[in-house]
Every structure is written in structure tokens, then in C-alpha cells.
Design a protein around this motif. Structure first.
Motif, PDB file in Angstrom:
ATOM      1  N   PHE A  47       1.042  -0.863  -0.394  1.00 50.15           N
ATOM      2  CA  PHE A  47       0.437  -0.049   0.092  1.00 50.15           C
ATOM      3  C   PHE A  47       0.841   1.137  -0.383  1.00 50.15           C
ATOM      4  N   GLN A  48       1.781   1.281   0.843  1.00 49.61           N
ATOM      5  CA  GLN A  48       2.636   2.284   0.629  1.00 49.61           C
ATOM      6  C   GLN A  48       3.423   2.495  -0.569  1.00 49.61           C
ATOM      7  N   GLN A  49       3.886   1.984  -1.371  1.00 50.24           N
ATOM      8  CA  GLN A  49       5.031   1.754  -2.144  1.00 50.24           C
ATOM      9  C   GLN A  49       3.721   2.097  -3.375  1.00 50.24           C
ATOM     10  N   ILE A  50       2.907   1.746  -3.405  1.00 51.85           N
ATOM     11  CA  ILE A  50       1.387   2.731  -4.669  1.00 51.85           C
ATOM     12  C   ILE A  50       1.355   4.002  -4.227  1.00 51.85           C
ATOM     13  N   TYR A  51       1.547   4.303  -3.019  1.00 53.97           N
ATOM     14  CA  TYR A  51       0.592   5.412  -2.683  1.00 53.97           C
ATOM     15  C   TYR A  51       1.914   6.498  -3.030  1.00 53.97           C
ATOM     16  N   ARG A  52       3.292   6.345  -3.111  1.00 57.17           N
ATOM     17  CA  ARG A  52       4.978   6.367  -3.561  1.00 57.17           C
ATOM     18  C   ARG A  52       4.667   6.494  -5.426  1.00 57.17           C
ATOM     19  N   GLN A  53       4.076   5.816  -6.145  1.00 53.90           N
ATOM     20  CA  GLN A  53       4.463   5.578  -7.485  1.00 53.90           C
ATOM     21  C   GLN A  53       2.927   6.254  -7.326  1.00 53.90           C
ATOM     22  N   ILE A  54       1.793   6.658  -7.444  1.00 48.69           N
ATOM     23  CA  ILE A  54       0.888   7.664  -8.025  1.00 48.69           C
ATOM     24  C   ILE A  54       1.547   8.959  -7.559  1.00 48.69           C
ATOM     25  N   ASN A  55       2.454   9.297  -6.399  1.00 42.37           N
ATOM     26  CA  ASN A  55       2.641  10.657  -6.170  1.00 42.37           C
ATOM     27  C   ASN A  55       3.944  10.801  -6.806  1.00 42.37           C
ATOM     28  N   GLY A  56       4.756   9.790  -7.346  1.00 45.68           N
ATOM     29  CA  GLY A  56       5.610   9.789  -8.225  1.00 45.68           C
ATOM     30  C   GLY A  56       5.674   9.805  -9.651  1.00 45.68           C
ATOM     31  N   HIS A  57       4.008   9.907  -9.747  1.00 48.15           N
ATOM     32  CA  HIS A  57       3.125  10.046 -11.652  1.00 48.15           C
ATOM     33  C   HIS A  57       3.412  11.099 -12.076  1.00 48.15           C
ATOM     34  N   PRO A  58       3.632  11.669 -13.804  1.00 47.11           N
ATOM     35  CA  PRO A  58       3.372  13.131 -13.446  1.00 47.11           C
ATOM     36  C   PRO A  58       2.591  12.940 -13.741  1.00 47.11           C
ATOM     37  N   GLY A  59       1.740  14.085 -12.764  1.00 44.22           N
ATOM     38  CA  GLY A  59      -0.057  14.654 -13.400  1.00 44.22           C
ATOM     39  C   GLY A  59      -0.460  13.434 -12.317  1.00 44.22           C
ATOM     40  N   ALA A  60       0.050  13.234 -11.527  1.00 45.35           N
ATOM     41  CA  ALA A  60      -1.185  12.355 -10.974  1.00 45.35           C
ATOM     42  C   ALA A  60      -0.165  12.389  -9.353  1.00 45.35           C
ATOM     43  N   CYS A  61      -1.913  12.787  -8.216  1.00 46.28           N
ATOM     44  CA  CYS A  61      -1.276  12.439  -6.655  1.00 46.28           C
ATOM     45  C   CYS A  61      -2.438  11.538  -6.141  1.00 46.28           C
ATOM     46  N   ALA A  62      -1.984  10.868  -5.415  1.00 53.05           N
ATOM     47  CA  ALA A  62      -2.521  10.040  -4.162  1.00 53.05           C
ATOM     48  C   ALA A  62      -2.982  10.746  -2.801  1.00 53.05           C
ATOM     49  N   GLU A  63      -4.002  10.807  -2.165  1.00 54.77           N
ATOM     50  CA  GLU A  63      -4.542  11.443  -1.285  1.00 54.77           C
ATOM     51  C   GLU A  63      -5.143   9.623  -0.495  1.00 54.77           C
ATOM     52  N   ARG A  64      -5.091   9.432   0.705  1.00 52.63           N
ATOM     53  CA  ARG A  64      -4.934   7.456   1.185  1.00 52.63           C
ATOM     54  C   ARG A  64      -6.405   7.811   2.271  1.00 52.63           C
ATOM     55  N   ALA A  65      -7.284   7.131   1.814  1.00 53.93           N
ATOM     56  CA  ALA A  65      -8.795   6.603   2.790  1.00 53.93           C
ATOM     57  C   ALA A  65      -9.006   5.653   3.116  1.00 53.93           C
ATOM     58  N   PHE A  66      -9.169   5.339   4.917  1.00 52.68           N
ATOM     59  CA  PHE A  66      -9.206   3.783   5.126  1.00 52.68           C
ATOM     60  C   PHE A  66     -10.773   3.960   6.240  1.00 52.68           C
ATOM     61  N   LEU A  67     -10.753   2.518   6.347  1.00 50.64           N
ATOM     62  CA  LEU A  67     -11.690   1.886   6.943  1.00 50.64           C
ATOM     63  C   LEU A  67     -11.768   2.555   8.339  1.00 50.64           C
ATOM     64  N   PRO A  68     -12.927   3.694   8.189  1.00 49.56           N
ATOM     65  CA  PRO A  68     -13.154   3.966  10.443  1.00 49.56           C
ATOM     66  C   PRO A  68     -12.566   2.716  11.053  1.00 49.56           C
ATOM     67  N   ASP A  69     -12.236   3.442  12.869  1.00 58.20           N
ATOM     68  CA  ASP A  69     -12.393   2.361  13.291  1.00 58.20           C
ATOM     69  C   ASP A  69     -12.983   1.495  13.987  1.00 58.20           C
ATOM     70  N   ASP A  70     -14.143   2.594  13.612  1.00 56.56           N
ATOM     71  CA  ASP A  70     -15.948   1.688  13.753  1.00 56.56           C
ATOM     72  C   ASP A  70     -16.555   2.675  13.109  1.00 56.56           C
ATOM     73  N   VAL A  71     -16.929   1.335  12.326  1.00 53.08           N
ATOM     74  CA  VAL A  71     -18.091   1.655  10.820  1.00 53.08           C
ATOM     75  C   VAL A  71     -19.006   1.956  11.934  1.00 53.08           C
ATOM     76  N   GLU A  72     -19.683   1.649  12.160  1.00 52.43           N
ATOM     77  CA  GLU A  72     -21.222   1.968  13.470  1.00 52.43           C
ATOM     78  C   GLU A  72     -20.975   3.046  13.881  1.00 52.43           C
ATOM     79  N   VAL A  73     -20.266   4.119  14.416  1.00 52.22           N
ATOM     80  CA  VAL A  73     -19.809   5.635  14.861  1.00 52.22           C
ATOM     81  C   VAL A  73     -19.622   6.259  13.702  1.00 52.22           C
ATOM     82  N   ALA A  74     -18.917   5.881  12.466  1.00 51.12           N
ATOM     83  CA  ALA A  74     -18.721   6.558  11.250  1.00 51.12           C
ATOM     84  C   ALA A  74     -20.534   6.302  10.751  1.00 51.12           C
ATOM     85  N   ARG A  75     -20.791   5.200  10.387  1.00 51.91           N
ATOM     86  CA  ARG A  75     -21.877   5.345   9.418  1.00 51.91           C
ATOM     87  C   ARG A  75     -23.398   6.215  10.492  1.00 51.91           C
ATOM     88  N   GLU A  76     -23.305   6.700  11.391  1.00 53.93           N
ATOM     89  CA  GLU A  76     -24.724   7.378  12.377  1.00 53.93           C
ATOM     90  C   GLU A  76     -23.970   8.810  11.994  1.00 53.93           C
TER      91      GLU A  76
END
Length: 217
Positions: A47-76
């Protein structure tokens, strides 16, 4: 109920403790999604390698998103899932790229899409929706469970294929055109479009059948 402000503060605390965070703005924006919580995703070297590969590509950038620690709390909370780097809604990115390690993380993919306000089934997404791409170990071992939910499956060495994907996204004038172009490319499987012969599979040794070399990307 957890507010957006509280969620953003948690993310900013984690960012403050990180080393190597990348901040970049570019025309091709990718939300790099991990269908498990932050501490699991950041333990993945792939995951970290792809993050750097995308940000190293000309004209492209990556921002990370993750499953919340508590999905039900996030849903509510009804707060749309956002990225770590700029706290932008995941649904605002033209490309969502998932790294999926094993079958149990497929449900995490469902939750990430749901919390982003996006249809889970690919057949319910169209021109106005982001392109949903999946790579990672599961796409080699058992990609079929992903097919009803993602638009593109990467079935090769992601370090190389991610650059071709980004180039084709940059050149595309429509979602349909992009999917059609990827369907015929080695290393990419577009469910519902790619020929059956493009499937990568390995069966048990007792069945004495392995894919032909031409089928392995």
C-alpha cells in the motif's frame, strides 16, 4: 455522535505523528483506499509503495482513505468518508484505487463505498461516478468476488501497471471509452468486458491444471 470536526482532529493527530506523508496536487487525483482501519493499512508495504508510485507519476497524485476504526459510529455520524491528506470527500476523486489483501476485506470495500455515498454495485455506477479499481494479493488468488463491485481489476505487477492506468485516465474523454481501452490491455480485467481467457487463476495441484503462460500477466 461523532462530528466531522472530531473525525478531522483524529486524522490530523495521526498525520502529525507520521513520517513521509506526501502532499501533492495534480490533474489526475486518486483516492487510495484501504478496506481496513488505518493501522492495518499502514502496515502494508505494498500500500505504501503504490502511494509513492502514484505521487511520483507526472500529473497524478494520491490521497489515502481507510475504513474507519468503528464503522457503525462513522455510519451514524453521516459524515462522508474523506481522505487524510486534505480531508476531501472520497467521492470527489475521479479514481478510487483499493488494495485488497484477502476475502474478508471485501466487506470493508463495501463499507468504504457506502460511507463515501457511492453505489456498491458497479452496474449502478455511471459517467458521474468515480472509477473503482482493485489491486492487491486478492486479485491474484481469488478475484471473482470483486467483479460485481469494481470497475477494473489489476492482475499484474502494480508498480508497472499503475502508470499505464494513470496515463489512460489522463487521456480518457469518457468513462466508457476508458473501460473499453483497459478491457483489451494485458494486466487489466474489466468485469463484463474483458474476455474469459483473460482470467488469471490457479487451481489445486491435485486437479493438475494451471493457467497457460499466456494467461499470466
Amino acid at each position: 455522535m461523532q462530528t466531522r470536526h472530531a473525525q478531522i482532529e483524529q486524522v490530523r493527530r495521526r498525520l502529525a505523528e507520521e513520517a513521509g506523508t506526501l502532499f501533492k496536487d495534480a490533474p489526475v487525483r486518486v483516492a487510495l483506499c484501504y478496506p481496513s482501519p488505518y493501522h492495518v493499512g499502514m502496515s502494508s508495504l505494498g500500500f505504501q509503495q503504490i502511494y509513492r508510485q502514484i505521487n511520483g507519476h507526472p500529473g497524478a497524485c494520491a490521497e489515502r482513505a481507510f475504513l474507519p476504526d468503528d464503522v457503525e459510529v462513522a455510519r451514524e455520524s453521516r459524515v462522508p468518508l474523506f481522505t487524510y491528506e486534505t480531508q476531501a470527500p472520497v467521492s470527489s476523486f475521479p479514481v478510487l484505487a483499493f488494495s485488497v489483501a484477502y476475502e474478508l476485506e471485501v466487506t470493508g470495500l463495501f463499507s468504504v463505498l457506502e460511507l463515501s455515498g457511492l453505489p456498491v454495485l458497479r452496474e449502478r455506477r455511471g459517467e458521474g461516478h468515480p472509477l473503482v479499481v482493485a489491486g492487491g494479493p486478492l486479485t491474484f488468488s481469488n478475484p471473482e468476488p470483486l467483479e460485481p463491485f469494481v470497475d477494473v481489476i489489476v492482475q499484474g505487477e502494480a508498480d508497472d501497471l499503475i502508470h499505464e492506468l494513470l496515463e489512460r485516465v489522463a487521456e480518457a474523454t469518457s468513462r466508457e471509452g476508458l473501460l473499453s481501452s483497459l478491457a483489451g490491455r494485458p494486466g487489466f480485467r474489466v468485469p463484463g468486458r474483458s474476455p474469459e481467457s483473460s482470467r488469471l487463476y490457479v487451481e489445486k495441484a491435485s486437479e493438475k491444471r494451471l493457467p497457460a503462460r499466456s494467461q499470466i500477466v
